[in-house]
Scaffold this active site. Structure first.
Site, short mmCIF file in Angstrom:
data_model
loop_
_atom_site.label_atom_id
_atom_site.label_comp_id
_atom_site.label_asym_id
_atom_site.label_seq_id
_atom_site.Cartn_x
_atom_site.Cartn_y
_atom_site.Cartn_z
CG HIS A 306 -2.07 0.94 1.08
ND1 HIS A 306 -1.98 2.29 1.32
CD2 HIS A 306 -3.34 0.70 0.68
CE1 HIS A 306 -3.14 2.85 1.08
NE2 HIS A 306 -3.98 1.92 0.68
CG ASP A 363 -8.58 -3.87 -2.80
OD1 ASP A 363 -9.75 -3.74 -2.43
OD2 ASP A 363 -7.96 -3.00 -3.41
N1 ACO Z 1 4.14 -7.37 -4.89
C1 ACO Z 1 5.48 -7.44 -5.04
N2 ACO Z 1 6.31 -6.40 -4.84
C2 ACO Z 1 5.78 -5.24 -4.49
C3 ACO Z 1 4.37 -5.08 -4.33
C4 ACO Z 1 3.55 -6.22 -4.53
N3 ACO Z 1 2.24 -6.13 -4.39
N4 ACO Z 1 4.11 -3.80 -3.98
C5 ACO Z 1 5.27 -3.17 -3.94
N5 ACO Z 1 6.29 -4.04 -4.24
C6 ACO Z 1 7.73 -3.76 -4.24
C7 ACO Z 1 8.16 -2.98 -5.46
O1 ACO Z 1 8.53 -3.85 -6.52
C8 ACO Z 1 9.30 -2.19 -4.92
O2 ACO Z 1 10.41 -3.06 -4.81
P1 ACO Z 1 11.92 -2.49 -5.01
O3 ACO Z 1 12.16 -1.58 -3.85
O4 ACO Z 1 12.76 -3.72 -5.00
O5 ACO Z 1 11.92 -1.79 -6.33
C9 ACO Z 1 8.87 -1.84 -3.49
O6 ACO Z 1 7.98 -2.90 -3.11
C10 ACO Z 1 8.15 -0.50 -3.37
O7 ACO Z 1 7.09 -0.49 -4.32
P2 ACO Z 1 6.41 0.80 -4.93
O8 ACO Z 1 5.80 0.44 -6.24
O9 ACO Z 1 7.36 1.94 -4.88
O10 ACO Z 1 5.27 1.08 -3.89
P3 ACO Z 1 4.08 2.10 -4.09
O11 ACO Z 1 3.82 2.69 -2.78
O12 ACO Z 1 4.33 3.04 -5.21
O13 ACO Z 1 2.90 1.13 -4.57
C11 ACO Z 1 0.97 -0.18 -4.60
C12 ACO Z 1 1.79 0.84 -3.81
C13 ACO Z 1 0.63 0.41 -5.99
C14 ACO Z 1 -0.35 -0.39 -3.86
C15 ACO Z 1 1.78 -1.49 -4.72
O14 ACO Z 1 2.08 -2.01 -3.45
C16 ACO Z 1 1.06 -2.54 -5.57
O15 ACO Z 1 1.18 -2.52 -6.79
N6 ACO Z 1 0.28 -3.47 -4.91
C17 ACO Z 1 -0.47 -4.43 -5.65
C18 ACO Z 1 -1.77 -3.79 -6.13
C19 ACO Z 1 -2.74 -3.61 -4.99
O16 ACO Z 1 -2.99 -4.50 -4.18
N7 ACO Z 1 -3.35 -2.40 -4.97
C20 ACO Z 1 -4.39 -2.08 -3.99
C21 ACO Z 1 -3.95 -0.93 -3.09
S1 ACO Z 1 -5.12 -0.72 -1.82
C22 ACO Z 1 -6.40 0.13 -2.49
O17 ACO Z 1 -6.36 0.76 -3.51
C23 ACO Z 1 -7.65 0.03 -1.67
#
Ligand code: ACO
Length: 443
Positions: A306, A363
């Protein structure tokens, strides 16, 4: 006493005013920076930018805190229900019994949509995504209520808000019926908000479905837990569109579209699609987690992580228990759900996820519950939209009441070509002049 932060750039120092929120959050106001120093700030994804002051929802992502109007989410989940929380968000305080009766009656009386609107549903293709239908139909409500289009505050604006809260479940349920080629079901006066939604989804002219209380309570909880989440992508979209003084229906329709994306409200649908992929490909949860850790293109654990929570999502904590109750009550055994729970177990003990503070988000469990109660996967995000409606409405009302509100208009740093002269076609490439192609309708 007023506090300032000093910023020095190329030998010049400016004092920037500091704003402190009621929970001690601190913001440095940079709105005069361009005038003072000729610079703007960059913040990709706006993760460090406050765009408004708001008294609606408080989140502390590090500690896993979520409060609506000062009330802890777990306490509301335990003691309250979606419509009361909708009132709380939209009006600012918990209602008296009289206020609640009046509010709930106003919502229930508005669940029916104009009969002309029903015909819209027949015009969409059978496989239309419910979010596309919801966004289009919500925008089209403006054509049915032209008299309230200009209202941005006061009783008329509140009446439009109540209308939208009431009609979205009907719009979503009817989009489902249309996709199945089944006649739509009208709302019933004797049912509550969530029960009515289940009735409109699953009753047909030849079989009335009485909503199961466990299912209705689980869905009410899903709505309640999604009701607001401060300045997330869709809410910021509602505020941004609304800041141009677009009408409420247009603003909310834009919010529905923003919510559709798989990184936002589309994650619960993406979760089920990910589980189906794992099954089709014959992968074990451990093998799939390896793909994530190897950073294979596009592979993420949907329902995990998140932008704000770097701790367990407090909504996920509540829903995890409800998911268990629902699966047990309905006696649902599904390989998909077993895969989800196995993935959760692997991820909660794996350093990749622990180091990055990636925990299950709301979710993850809402996807499991909705799947277990038989909601089609492509409807999941539309269910989220029903839940998020009170937050969008409350934020839109707050924005319009705030004298500080200005049209949202971010800046940019331009990285394109510098000034260059126009070159006519005959001096470009092979010097050919474009010819009009004969048209090919339907191509
Ligand atoms: N699975 C695997 N790796 C992940 C995930 C995930 N779900 N989420 C983040 N990471 C990793 C990234 O690859 C990154 O790794 P790195 O440091 O090695 O490059 C690190 O964690 C940071 O990730 P960011 O993308 O910078 O995190 P951000 O805060 O921008 O993204 C997000 C948040 C979009 C929710 C992300 O966690 C994601 O894509 N999750 C899956 C989709 C999801 O479940 N969305 C629902 C959000 S809740 C809502 O809207 C109610």
């Amino acid at each position: 006493m007023a506090e300032f932060a000093d910023l020095t750039f190329r030998g010049r120092t400016v004092q920037l005013p500091v704003t402190v929120g009621s929970e001690g959050e601190i913001a440095v106001d940079i709105s005069s920076l361009r005038d003072d120093l000729g610079v703007i700030t960059m913040d990709s994804g706006l993760g460090n930018t406050g765009a408004c002051q708001s008294a609606i929802t408080y989140i502390d992502g590090e500690q896993g805190i979520l409060r609506y109007r000062g009330y802890d989410i777990a306490e509301l989940a335990e003691n309250s229900a979606f419509l009361e929380v909708a009132y709380l968000l939209m009006h600012g305080d918990l209602p008296s019994a009289d206020d609640f009766d009046e509010f709930a009656a106003g919502v229930m009386d508005n669940m029916l949509v104009h009969e002309n609107l029903r015909h819209f549903f027949n015009a969409f293709p059978r496989d239309a995504h419910p979010m596309a239908v919801a966004s289009a139909v919500v925008a089209s409500l403006a054509t049915f209520y032209p008299e309230s289009m200009g209202a941005r505050k006061g009783p008329d604006a509140m009446e439009s808000c109540r209308r939208l809260l009431a009609k979205l479940p009907t719009i979503v349920a009817w989009s489902y019926k249309q996709s199945r080629g089944i006649p739509v079901t009208y709302p019933r006066c004797d049912l509550g908000y969530v029960q009515n939604f289940l009735h409109m989804m699953f009753s047909t002219p030849y079989r009335v479905m009485e909503p199961d209380p466990t299912v209705a309570r689980a869905l009410d909880l899903i709505f309640l837990l999604h009701a607001d989440h401060e300045q997330n992508c869709s809410t910021s979209t509602v505020r941004m569109v609304g800041s141009s003084q677009s009408n409420l229906f247009a603003s909310i329709s834009a919010g529905v579209s923003a919510l559709w994306g798989p990184l936002h409200g589309g994650a619960n649908q993406a979760l089920i699609e990910m589980l189906q992929y794992i099954q089709r490909a014959g992968l074990t949860p451990g093998q799939f987690v390896e793909k994530i850790k190897n950073k294979e293109a596009g592979v993420r654990l949907m329902g995990f992580g998140h932008r704000v929570y770097k701790n367990y999502d407090p909504r996920a904590k509540v829903l995890k228990k409800t998911a268990g109750d629902v699966l047990q009550k309905l006696g649902v055994h599904s390989e998909l759900l077993e895969t989800a729970l196995a993935l959760e177990d692997v991820a909660l003990h794996d350093d990749y996820f622990l180091e990055r503070k990636l925990y299950p988000n709301v979710d993850f469990y809402s996807g499991i519950i909705l799947h277990a109660i038989g909601i089609p996967t492509n409807m999941f995000t539309a269910i989220f939209a029903i839940g998020r409606m009170p937050g969008w409405l409350a934020q839109w009302l707050e924005m319009n009441a705030d004298p500080q509100t200005r049209i949202a208009r971010p800046r940019q740093i331009y990285t394109g070509a510098t000034l260059r002269p126009y070159v006519p076609f005959r001096q470009r490439g092979d010097g050919r002049i474009p010819r009009r192609r004969p048209c090919n309708p339907g191509a």
